[in-house]
Write an enzyme that holds these catalytic residues in place. Sequence first.
Site, PDB file in Angstrom:
ATOM      1  CB  SER A 131     -55.017  -0.428 -56.706  1.00  0.00           C
ATOM      2  OG  SER A 131     -55.144  -0.794 -58.056  1.00  0.00           O
TER       3      SER A 131
ATOM      4  CG  ASP B 287     -51.028  -1.014 -58.020  1.00  0.00           C
ATOM      5  OD1 ASP B 287     -51.842  -0.692 -58.912  1.00  0.00           O
ATOM      6  OD2 ASP B 287     -51.080  -2.090 -57.416  1.00  0.00           O
TER       7      ASP B 287
ATOM      8  CG  ASP C  96     -52.122  -3.766 -60.314  1.00  0.00           C
ATOM      9  OD1 ASP C  96     -52.746  -2.747 -60.655  1.00  0.00           O
ATOM     10  OD2 ASP C  96     -52.468  -4.484 -59.348  1.00  0.00           O
TER      11      ASP C  96
END
Length: 451
Positions: free
Chosen positions: A101, A244, A246
């Site tokens: 992440s 990532d 998100d």
Amino acid sequence: MRKYFGTDGIRGRANGIITPDLALRVGQAAGLMFKQNGDYRHRVVIGKDTRLSGYMIENALVAGFTSVGMDVLLLGPMPTPAVAMLTRSMRCDLGVMISASHNPYEDNGIKLFGPDGFKLKDDVEMQIEALIDSDLTARLAGSANLGRAKRIESVHARYIEFAKRTLPRQIDLEGMRVVVDCANGAGYKVAPETLWELGAEVVSIGVDPNGFNINHEVGSTSPETLIHKVRELRADVGIALDGDADRVLIVDEKGQKVDGDQLMGVVARSWKEDGRLSQPGIVATIMSNLGLERYLSGIGLGLVRTAVGDRYVLEHMRAHGYNLGGEQSGHIIMSDYTTTGDGLIAALQLLAVVKSMGKTVSEVCHCFEPLPQVLKNVRYKSGKPLQEATVIKAIEAGRERLGASGRLVIRPSGTEPVIRVMGEGDNEDLINRVVDDVVDAVTQAASQVAA
């Protein structure tokens, strides 16, 4: 107690915690778990971000899955929400995202999704943990039943089309100058292309990954570069994704940051007016600002709080029928479209509101004044400092001093050995004093445990 899985999969230093051996065993264990459902060729889809260690972990996972007879579909660098979507779209039994992440390139992680595109439940992760530590030799596939691996082309186009379809057909981004910062991460191809296909004038930064520069001075956790570029180009909006993709951070035309709380407030108001909210409120975490809660109350909506982690937000949303939720950090979940946080789709929904209202981003997106919020981290080496009597006493004293005018939230991180101390309220000086007192107590207890 969990040995491997945290709040967002397995995460740690590459070749420290995340080794090829661990990745191999995760592939074998997860493959065996999801091969129990029916007698057919089982398939897993694997995506990753742009870290150097992704090659190593990807190959180890492939070896693990194929060794237990599972076929592997390789996506290459793709956003986490794209992997979740493609797991369902390609009728796979399991989805895997290799990413840490927003962490630096030295770290990496393994996130798992079920066939429905949702992150695995705690009990399933615990069963996989038990398998990882078991003797798997006798359960490997025979020579004729080994799995195959195949790299899938055109996945970027699939996700781009999916993202575009979340907007009404009459909405486009014509006339908008957008700066998008992809953090040199998984969204570096799909995010700029999606915005361009919707008609925006796109300026891209953080789109030159080299294996080492993911999240380095770019992305949603380092927005200074984006803020400078938005001001320099007099852009209408800046969009920053993390490694990532998100989560998302918005920067308005003045260079002011718009965090996940503000974004949820804007979308909640818009969806309420359009009759699109499935429940009269949204779901957020204990870290969301009290100002958001007061704002939502003022427009007739409620705020339900969960533990930190988008998985807990999503679990409550699914259990109680909510279709909007997220985190202050920018993990926004819109369950009408996605099964996990999606930074690009959240940004598109916000831009749709901006376009439909015909106002600037700053006029639309600063819908409440956040209360002063102070967050400090205390790193520790071992033990459980929060269970020490002196720390418990300091926390109780701090909450008593704040009373009803503020909140004090103390929690251990789910991804690193850090204790986070957050305070917020109407009196900033008081908040700072209370947080400092608790931090001092935790620091002293942590040093004594380490000694």
